[in-house]
Motif scaffolding. Structure first.
Motif, PDB file in Angstrom:
ATOM      1  N   ARG A  83       0.839  -1.207   0.000  1.00 19.07           N
ATOM      2  CA  ARG A  83       0.000   0.000   0.000  1.00 19.07           C
ATOM      3  C   ARG A  83       0.870   1.252   0.000  1.00 19.07           C
ATOM      4  O   ARG A  83       0.642   2.186  -0.782  1.00 19.07           O
ATOM      5  N   LEU A  84       1.898   1.262   0.842  1.00 16.00           N
ATOM      6  CA  LEU A  84       2.777   2.430   0.898  1.00 16.00           C
ATOM      7  C   LEU A  84       3.601   2.574  -0.384  1.00 16.00           C
ATOM      8  O   LEU A  84       3.780   3.685  -0.882  1.00 16.00           O
TER       9      LEU A  84
ATOM     10  N   MET B  92       1.839   4.407  -3.145  1.00 16.66           N
ATOM     11  CA  MET B  92       1.578   5.841  -2.973  1.00 16.66           C
ATOM     12  C   MET B  92       2.553   6.660  -3.798  1.00 16.66           C
ATOM     13  O   MET B  92       3.673   6.237  -4.066  1.00 16.66           O
ATOM     14  N   SER B  93       2.112   7.843  -4.152  1.00 15.87           N
ATOM     15  CA  SER B  93       2.991   8.777  -4.857  1.00 15.87           C
ATOM     16  C   SER B  93       4.043   9.307  -3.886  1.00 15.87           C
ATOM     17  O   SER B  93       3.854   9.266  -2.660  1.00 15.87           O
ATOM     18  N   ASP B  94       5.132   9.826  -4.440  1.00 12.26           N
ATOM     19  CA  ASP B  94       6.160  10.420  -3.592  1.00 12.26           C
ATOM     20  C   ASP B  94       5.597  11.594  -2.798  1.00 12.26           C
ATOM     21  O   ASP B  94       5.969  11.800  -1.639  1.00 12.26           O
ATOM     22  N   ALA B  95       4.693  12.348  -3.409  1.00 10.20           N
ATOM     23  CA  ALA B  95       4.091  13.487  -2.718  1.00 10.20           C
ATOM     24  C   ALA B  95       3.282  13.028  -1.503  1.00 10.20           C
ATOM     25  O   ALA B  95       3.366  13.629  -0.430  1.00 10.20           O
ATOM     26  N   ARG B  96       2.512  11.966  -1.664  1.00  5.68           N
ATOM     27  CA  ARG B  96       1.712  11.457  -0.540  1.00  5.68           C
ATOM     28  C   ARG B  96       2.623  10.908   0.554  1.00  5.68           C
ATOM     29  O   ARG B  96       2.369  11.123   1.747  1.00  5.68           O
ATOM     30  N   LEU B  97       3.673  10.189   0.165  1.00  4.12           N
ATOM     31  CA  LEU B  97       4.617   9.683   1.166  1.00  4.12           C
ATOM     32  C   LEU B  97       5.249  10.840   1.931  1.00  4.12           C
ATOM     33  O   LEU B  97       5.420  10.760   3.152  1.00  4.12           O
ATOM     34  N   GLU B  98       5.575  11.911   1.221  1.00  4.76           N
ATOM     35  CA  GLU B  98       6.155  13.079   1.886  1.00  4.76           C
ATOM     36  C   GLU B  98       5.163  13.667   2.886  1.00  4.76           C
ATOM     37  O   GLU B  98       5.552  14.058   3.990  1.00  4.76           O
ATOM     38  N   GLU B  99       3.885  13.702   2.529  1.00  2.00           N
ATOM     39  CA  GLU B  99       2.852  14.215   3.432  1.00  2.00           C
ATOM     40  C   GLU B  99       2.801  13.440   4.746  1.00  2.00           C
ATOM     41  O   GLU B  99       2.571  14.019   5.803  1.00  2.00           O
ATOM     42  N   ILE B 100       2.985  12.129   4.652  1.00  2.17           N
ATOM     43  CA  ILE B 100       2.907  11.307   5.869  1.00  2.17           C
ATOM     44  C   ILE B 100       4.280  11.115   6.516  1.00  2.17           C
ATOM     45  O   ILE B 100       4.399  10.455   7.546  1.00  2.17           O
TER      46      ILE B 100
ATOM     47  N   ARG C 180      10.487   7.151   0.521  1.00  2.00           N
ATOM     48  CA  ARG C 180      10.267   5.894  -0.205  1.00  2.00           C
ATOM     49  C   ARG C 180      11.296   4.822   0.173  1.00  2.00           C
ATOM     50  O   ARG C 180      10.959   3.672   0.359  1.00  2.00           O
TER      51      ARG C 180
END
Length: 75
Positions: free
Chosen positions: A45-46, A49-57, A61
């Motif tokens: 799932r992780l 995710m896009s790099d932008a979404r990973l950065e948000e959380i 990566r």
């Protein structure tokens, strides 16, 4: 430094590659298959995710596996 074995016609699975590297770096007598199985869904799932979404959380990566196993294996 990450080193990947390149086999013509075989595309490496980035999720499995990161899992393998994580456990190899631990150097522990751990059965990765038993440790990974219950968390594989979260890992995939992780990774999806896009790099932008990973950065948000707040999860880089290249640190997804460490993040998923942070309660069991500290590096």
């Amino acid at each position: 430094m990450t080193v990947y074995l390149s086999i013509p016609g075989v595309r490496p699975d980035p999720v499995q590659s990161q899992i393998d590297l994580f456990f190899a770096e631990l150097g522990l007598g751990v059965n990765p298959e038993r440790a990974v199985a219950p968390r594989l869904g979260e890992l995939k799932r992780l990774h999806a995710m896009s790099d932008a979404r990973l950065e948000e959380i707040g999860v880089p990566r290249d640190q997804i596996t460490a993040h998923v196993f942070r309660d069991r294996f500290h590096r």
